[in-house]
Write a protein that holds these residues in place. Structure first.
Motif: not given
Length: 401
Positions: A39-68
């Motif tokens: 149970l504890v291991m399942l809870c930690q996996a769900l919490v880890y998924r929820e917290v890490t999902a908050l930071f996705s590189l898809k939501d951030h623009a590239p550092d430079t504008l010359d990146v396609d």
């Protein structure tokens, strides 16, 4: 009417799932240590998924504008994210298995290589992940990738390491897991009850619904509840005995020598106070019986009431920073698993540290001696030890046939 109906439905759903969680929790407690660890291991996996999902590189623009960015995937793959999670669990729980089950690990020829090389294997696995991260770095995403790298490692520290301590509490005896977790739930419930009954003064801006009256009322209620609740469960060997076999359950005949904190003692009352109390009660009274564990329960209750709620305040600030109401929707009516575990992590770590510092008995065990023999003596020295031990046993009149 629609809004009122929606609110009523939400209360019903929340209440229903509260009882489902309590029932499941109690059921797993009765089934044994192994199920609570899962149970504890399942809870930690769900919490880890929820917290890490908050930071996705898809939501951030590239550092430079010359990146396609057309057609590009997230340069930090979820595979690498979960790889670090798996390696951290392998290291931490491997350490627990070796520590708590020395008597099994160091007598099994198949498990012995794992025990002897566990740390170097863990470091090698981590290094592979680190190299994989470096190789995944891409121009235009460097700042975000390093930000996510730090994010993942902080999540591992706050979530996985905390869960590891909670599992250790289970292995030290179910009472060190069950009672502290219950105190956090108790404090949360009484804070709500006192808050809606007498609450007038806001407690903290991060949680507008929290009130000073609810906070203070929950403190005293949790103190009383802790002594009653803990005193009941300390009567059962199943709850207080450290684990030696993960196959035990409530129906098993669990036996052990109780930790001294569970042994009843008597406090001798000061002479003049004896006379005063005897006159009031109408019969002589010289001692007051108590169990040291009851004093420790007060410490746990104080922490659960005054410190553990700050885990919830921390989570509230976290949600405000990302402008979200809940961390997820894994528990209907309650939000995500993180919304339910925010205070439990802090309480679990405190319980383990407190237990290790003031309660745990440090003595020689068969497992610890086996570890010293296997890791510190050569085969010739082990054989010599066996011959000497056999000679000693025979000298004591003990037959080894």
């Amino acid at each position: 009417d629609a809004e009122r109906s929606k609110k009523r439905q939400n209360i019903i759903t929340r209440t229903l799932w509260t009882f489902i969680m309590i029932g499941g929790f109690v059921g797993l407690l009765l089934m044994g240590h192994a199920y609570l660890i899962i149970l504890v291991m399942l809870c930690q996996a769900l919490v880890y998924r929820e917290v890490t999902a908050l930071f996705s590189l898809k939501d951030h623009a590239p550092d430079t504008l010359d990146v396609d960015t057309r057609g590009q995937k997230d340069p930090w793959s979820k595979t690498l994210n979960w790889y670090f999670f798996a390696v951290t669990n392998y290291f931490l729980y491997g350490e627990s298995i070796i520590y708590y089950f020395k008597h099994v690990v160091f007598t099994d020829g198949q498990l012995l290589p794992f025990a002897m090389n566990h740390r170097i294997i863990s470091f090698t696995l981590y290094t592979i992940g680190f190299m994989g991260f470096v190789m995944s770095l891409k121009r235009g995403y460097l700042k975000q990738q390093f930000g996510l790298f730090c994010w993942v490692h902080m999540s591992l520290l706050l979530i996985v390491v905390s869960s590891h301590f909670i599992v250790n509490n289970i292995l030290e005896g179910l009472i060190w897991f069950w009672v502290p977790a219950s105190l956090v739930i108790c404090n949360d419930v009484f804070a709500y009850i006192w808050g809606i009954t007498l609450g007038r003064t806001p407690l903290i801006k991060l949680s507008p619904k929290k009130t000073v009256e609810g906070f203070v009322g929950a403190f005293w209620s949790t103190l009383i509840f802790s002594v009653l609740w803990g005193s009941y469960f300390m009567q059962f060997k199943y709850m207080i005995c450290p684990v030696h076999d993960l196959g035990v359950s409530i129906w098993s005949d669990v036996q052990c020598v109780p930790n001294p904190v569970f042994v009843r003692r008597e406090w001798e009352i000061w002479g003049p106070l004896q006379v005063f109390l005897s006159q009031i009660l109408g019969h002589p009274i010289a001692v007051i019986p108590y169990v040291p564990y009851q004093l420790h329960l007060l410490v746990f209750a104080i922490f659960a009431s005054l410190v553990a709620p700050f885990g919830g305040f921390f989570a509230s600030g976290f949600k405000r920073a990302f402008n979200i109401k809940d961390f997820g929707h894994s528990i209907p009516g309650h939000g995500g698993m993180t919304d339910r575990m925010d205070c439990q992590f802090l309480m679990g770590v405190f319980t383990y540290v407190y237990y290790s510092s003031f309660i745990r008995e440090h003595h020689v065990t068969v497992g610890s001696i086996l570890q010293m023999i296997v890791s510190g003596l050569s085969v010739e020295e082990q054989l010599e030890l066996m011959r000497d031990l056999k000679k000693y046993m025979q000298g004591q009149g003990i037959s080894l046939d």
